[in-house]
Design a protein around this motif. Sequence first.
Motif, PDB file in Angstrom:
ATOM      1  N   VAL A  62      41.277  27.875  38.974  1.00  0.00           N
ATOM      2  CA  VAL A  62      39.988  28.336  39.479  1.00  0.00           C
ATOM      3  C   VAL A  62      39.367  29.282  38.460  1.00  0.00           C
ATOM      4  CG1 VAL A  62      38.784  29.442  41.399  1.00  0.00           C
ATOM      5  CG2 VAL A  62      40.928  28.198  41.821  1.00  0.00           C
ATOM      6  N   GLY A  63      38.099  29.052  38.126  1.00  0.00           N
ATOM      7  CA  GLY A  63      37.413  29.925  37.189  1.00  0.00           C
ATOM      8  C   GLY A  63      35.918  29.876  37.370  1.00  0.00           C
ATOM      9  N   GLN A  64      35.257  30.893  36.863  1.00  0.00           N
ATOM     10  CA  GLN A  64      33.793  30.947  36.950  1.00  0.00           C
ATOM     11  C   GLN A  64      33.194  29.866  36.062  1.00  0.00           C
ATOM     12  OE1 GLN A  64      30.936  31.950  35.102  1.00  0.00           O
ATOM     13  NE2 GLN A  64      29.622  32.105  36.921  1.00  0.00           N
ATOM     14  N   VAL A  65      32.086  29.307  36.493  1.00  0.00           N
ATOM     15  CA  VAL A  65      31.563  28.094  35.878  1.00  0.00           C
ATOM     16  C   VAL A  65      31.228  28.281  34.401  1.00  0.00           C
ATOM     17  CG1 VAL A  65      29.178  28.550  36.575  1.00  0.00           C
ATOM     18  CG2 VAL A  65      29.956  26.174  36.250  1.00  0.00           C
ATOM     19  N   ALA A  66      30.833  29.487  33.987  1.00  0.00           N
ATOM     20  CA  ALA A  66      30.462  29.707  32.585  1.00  0.00           C
ATOM     21  C   ALA A  66      31.635  29.503  31.644  1.00  0.00           C
ATOM     22  CB  ALA A  66      29.884  31.115  32.406  1.00  0.00           C
ATOM     23  N   GLY A  67      32.855  29.661  32.141  1.00  0.00           N
ATOM     24  CA  GLY A  67      34.013  29.498  31.272  1.00  0.00           C
ATOM     25  C   GLY A  67      34.436  28.064  31.068  1.00  0.00           C
ATOM     26  N   ARG A  68      33.960  27.154  31.910  1.00  0.00           N
ATOM     27  CA  ARG A  68      34.457  25.778  31.840  1.00  0.00           C
ATOM     28  C   ARG A  68      34.098  25.118  30.521  1.00  0.00           C
ATOM     29  NH1 ARG A  68      32.685  22.080  36.665  1.00  0.00           N
ATOM     30  NH2 ARG A  68      30.647  22.662  35.830  1.00  0.00           N
ATOM     31  N   THR A 121      30.197  29.930  41.176  1.00  0.00           N
ATOM     32  CA  THR A 121      29.085  30.579  40.474  1.00  0.00           C
ATOM     33  C   THR A 121      29.080  32.085  40.694  1.00  0.00           C
ATOM     34  OG1 THR A 121      27.749  28.571  40.660  1.00  0.00           O
ATOM     35  CG2 THR A 121      26.579  30.617  40.156  1.00  0.00           C
ATOM     36  N   ASP A 122      28.990  32.516  41.932  1.00  0.00           N
ATOM     37  CA  ASP A 122      28.892  33.945  42.236  1.00  0.00           C
ATOM     38  C   ASP A 122      30.149  34.500  42.887  1.00  0.00           C
ATOM     39  OD1 ASP A 122      26.198  34.148  41.283  1.00  0.00           O
ATOM     40  OD2 ASP A 122      25.536  33.189  43.134  1.00  0.00           O
ATOM     41  N   GLU A 123      30.566  33.906  44.000  1.00  0.00           N
ATOM     42  CA  GLU A 123      31.750  34.376  44.714  1.00  0.00           C
ATOM     43  C   GLU A 123      32.499  33.193  45.300  1.00  0.00           C
ATOM     44  OE1 GLU A 123      31.327  37.470  47.561  1.00  0.00           O
ATOM     45  OE2 GLU A 123      30.309  38.841  46.182  1.00  0.00           O
ATOM     46  N   LEU A 124      33.798  33.397  45.504  1.00  0.00           N
ATOM     47  CA  LEU A 124      34.639  32.386  46.134  1.00  0.00           C
ATOM     48  C   LEU A 124      35.803  33.097  46.804  1.00  0.00           C
ATOM     49  CD1 LEU A 124      35.473  29.338  46.503  1.00  0.00           C
ATOM     50  CD2 LEU A 124      36.813  29.612  44.407  1.00  0.00           C
ATOM     51  N   THR A 125      36.124  32.697  48.036  1.00  0.00           N
ATOM     52  CA  THR A 125      37.286  33.237  48.734  1.00  0.00           C
ATOM     53  C   THR A 125      38.317  32.131  48.887  1.00  0.00           C
ATOM     54  OG1 THR A 125      35.927  34.841  49.943  1.00  0.00           O
ATOM     55  CG2 THR A 125      38.119  34.359  50.824  1.00  0.00           C
ATOM     56  N   ARG A 133      34.861  37.390  42.432  1.00  0.00           N
ATOM     57  CA  ARG A 133      33.451  37.771  42.242  1.00  0.00           C
ATOM     58  C   ARG A 133      33.110  37.767  40.762  1.00  0.00           C
ATOM     59  NH1 ARG A 133      31.144  43.891  42.887  1.00  0.00           N
ATOM     60  NH2 ARG A 133      29.062  43.514  42.029  1.00  0.00           N
ATOM     61  N   HIS A 134      32.087  37.024  40.398  1.00  0.00           N
ATOM     62  CA  HIS A 134      31.640  36.988  39.012  1.00  0.00           C
ATOM     63  C   HIS A 134      30.860  38.256  38.700  1.00  0.00           C
ATOM     64  CE1 HIS A 134      28.526  35.621  35.942  1.00  0.00           C
ATOM     65  NE2 HIS A 134      29.667  35.693  35.286  1.00  0.00           N
ATOM     66  N   VAL A 135      31.234  38.935  37.592  1.00  0.00           N
ATOM     67  CA  VAL A 135      30.513  40.138  37.180  1.00  0.00           C
ATOM     68  C   VAL A 135      29.956  40.019  35.766  1.00  0.00           C
ATOM     69  CG1 VAL A 135      31.771  41.660  38.743  1.00  0.00           C
ATOM     70  CG2 VAL A 135      32.659  41.286  36.420  1.00  0.00           C
ATOM     71  N   GLY A 136      30.425  39.051  34.984  1.00  0.00           N
ATOM     72  CA  GLY A 136      29.919  38.877  33.621  1.00  0.00           C
ATOM     73  C   GLY A 136      30.201  40.108  32.767  1.00  0.00           C
ATOM     74  N   GLY A 137      29.233  40.445  31.925  1.00  0.00           N
ATOM     75  CA  GLY A 137      29.368  41.612  31.062  1.00  0.00           C
ATOM     76  C   GLY A 137      29.511  41.240  29.604  1.00  0.00           C
ATOM     77  N   ALA A 138      29.624  42.261  28.765  1.00  0.00           N
ATOM     78  CA  ALA A 138      29.641  42.058  27.315  1.00  0.00           C
ATOM     79  C   ALA A 138      30.951  41.462  26.813  1.00  0.00           C
ATOM     80  CB  ALA A 138      29.378  43.388  26.607  1.00  0.00           C
ATOM     81  N   HIS A 139      32.038  41.655  27.542  1.00  0.00           N
ATOM     82  CA  HIS A 139      33.325  41.164  27.054  1.00  0.00           C
ATOM     83  C   HIS A 139      33.418  39.646  27.132  1.00  0.00           C
ATOM     84  CE1 HIS A 139      37.515  41.526  25.906  1.00  0.00           C
ATOM     85  NE2 HIS A 139      37.832  40.672  26.862  1.00  0.00           N
ATOM     86  N   ALA A 140      32.943  39.072  28.231  1.00  0.00           N
ATOM     87  CA  ALA A 140      32.976  37.620  28.400  1.00  0.00           C
ATOM     88  C   ALA A 140      31.967  37.235  29.482  1.00  0.00           C
ATOM     89  CB  ALA A 140      34.368  37.141  28.798  1.00  0.00           C
ATOM     90  N   THR A 144      35.465  37.775  35.781  1.00  0.00           N
ATOM     91  CA  THR A 144      35.621  37.696  37.226  1.00  0.00           C
ATOM     92  C   THR A 144      36.541  38.808  37.692  1.00  0.00           C
ATOM     93  OG1 THR A 144      35.268  35.304  37.310  1.00  0.00           O
ATOM     94  CG2 THR A 144      36.599  36.261  39.082  1.00  0.00           C
ATOM     95  N   VAL A 145      36.168  39.431  38.804  1.00  0.00           N
ATOM     96  CA  VAL A 145      36.980  40.464  39.440  1.00  0.00           C
ATOM     97  C   VAL A 145      37.649  39.843  40.656  1.00  0.00           C
ATOM     98  CG1 VAL A 145      36.858  42.634  40.721  1.00  0.00           C
ATOM     99  CG2 VAL A 145      35.618  42.385  38.568  1.00  0.00           C
ATOM    100  N   VAL A 146      38.918  40.183  40.872  1.00  0.00           N
ATOM    101  CA  VAL A 146      39.710  39.604  41.958  1.00  0.00           C
ATOM    102  C   VAL A 146      40.025  40.705  42.973  1.00  0.00           C
ATOM    103  CG1 VAL A 146      41.839  38.403  42.553  1.00  0.00           C
ATOM    104  CG2 VAL A 146      40.703  37.921  40.355  1.00  0.00           C
ATOM    105  N   TYR A 147      39.585  40.501  44.212  1.00  0.00           N
ATOM    106  CA  TYR A 147      39.815  41.461  45.288  1.00  0.00           C
ATOM    107  C   TYR A 147      40.951  40.958  46.176  1.00  0.00           C
ATOM    108  CZ  TYR A 147      35.206  43.395  44.117  1.00  0.00           C
ATOM    109  OH  TYR A 147      34.126  43.959  43.470  1.00  0.00           O
ATOM    110  N   VAL A 148      41.892  41.852  46.466  1.00  0.00           N
ATOM    111  CA  VAL A 148      43.007  41.538  47.365  1.00  0.00           C
ATOM    112  C   VAL A 148      42.898  42.486  48.559  1.00  0.00           C
ATOM    113  CG1 VAL A 148      45.489  41.169  47.541  1.00  0.00           C
ATOM    114  CG2 VAL A 148      44.359  40.984  45.305  1.00  0.00           C
ATOM    115  N   PRO A 149      42.147  42.090  49.594  1.00  0.00           N
ATOM    116  CA  PRO A 149      41.848  43.034  50.684  1.00  0.00           C
ATOM    117  C   PRO A 149      43.078  43.574  51.386  1.00  0.00           C
ATOM    118  CG  PRO A 149      40.391  41.128  50.783  1.00  0.00           C
ATOM    119  CD  PRO A 149      41.442  40.816  49.765  1.00  0.00           C
ATOM    120  N   ASP A 150      44.069  42.733  51.655  1.00  0.00           N
ATOM    121  CA  ASP A 150      45.236  43.190  52.408  1.00  0.00           C
ATOM    122  C   ASP A 150      45.976  44.308  51.691  1.00  0.00           C
ATOM    123  OD1 ASP A 150      44.617  41.333  54.314  1.00  0.00           O
ATOM    124  OD2 ASP A 150      46.198  39.914  53.765  1.00  0.00           O
ATOM    125  N   ALA A 151      45.980  44.265  50.365  1.00  0.00           N
ATOM    126  CA  ALA A 151      46.679  45.278  49.576  1.00  0.00           C
ATOM    127  C   ALA A 151      45.753  46.381  49.077  1.00  0.00           C
ATOM    128  CB  ALA A 151      47.380  44.621  48.387  1.00  0.00           C
TER     129      ALA A 151
END
Length: 209
Positions: A62-68, A121-125, A133-140, A144-151
Amino acid sequence: MAVVADERGSVVVDAGHSPAHARAIQAAMRAAGLPPARWLVYTHHHWDHVWGACAWPDVEIVGQVAGRELLRQEATRPWSHRYLREQVRENPRLGPSFRARALAMDDWADFTILPPTRTFTDELTLPVGVRLRHVGGAHAPDSTVVYVPDARVVLLGDCFYPPPAHLRGPDDGLDLAMMRDLLDDDYEWYADSHGEPTTLAQARQLLSG
């Protein structure tokens, strides 16, 4: 790398920097009694996060579409120690990255770069509740940021880092504004890919200076 596990299967965040690295993580998962990986999430397309993917069997990548497309292009390059040396001769600024790749890869047999098989594209659960969650930015562009709600954990990848060394300008630095925006009272721990995890309070203190 990180592993998020429950009875439905494990989510592996980033593939490792080589097939050997991936196999070492798999051995550690077996030793810990964790379920096999079902999902492999890319935080972004850079080599040290994806080159181990070909050693992960039976996973959905699984990856954000811009990386494909970026990874499809990377997969066509004739990767080998000789190719790495040639590229550094042509562009010495690639030296730190490409020498690290050479050290990581002792065997190129059956190596291939794998683009994501599922994109967003934007978010996926994911079914286990892990949120991407896609955040983009200067690095790449696909960061993508990965949220683990239970933890109450946020896995940041390299999202707030400056561009890679061979693309970095003299004014490029950490994206502290992005980091501030990512802090959330619902999450207690923040872990980037190359540093020590910090608590929410520690992160706020660091960013207040």
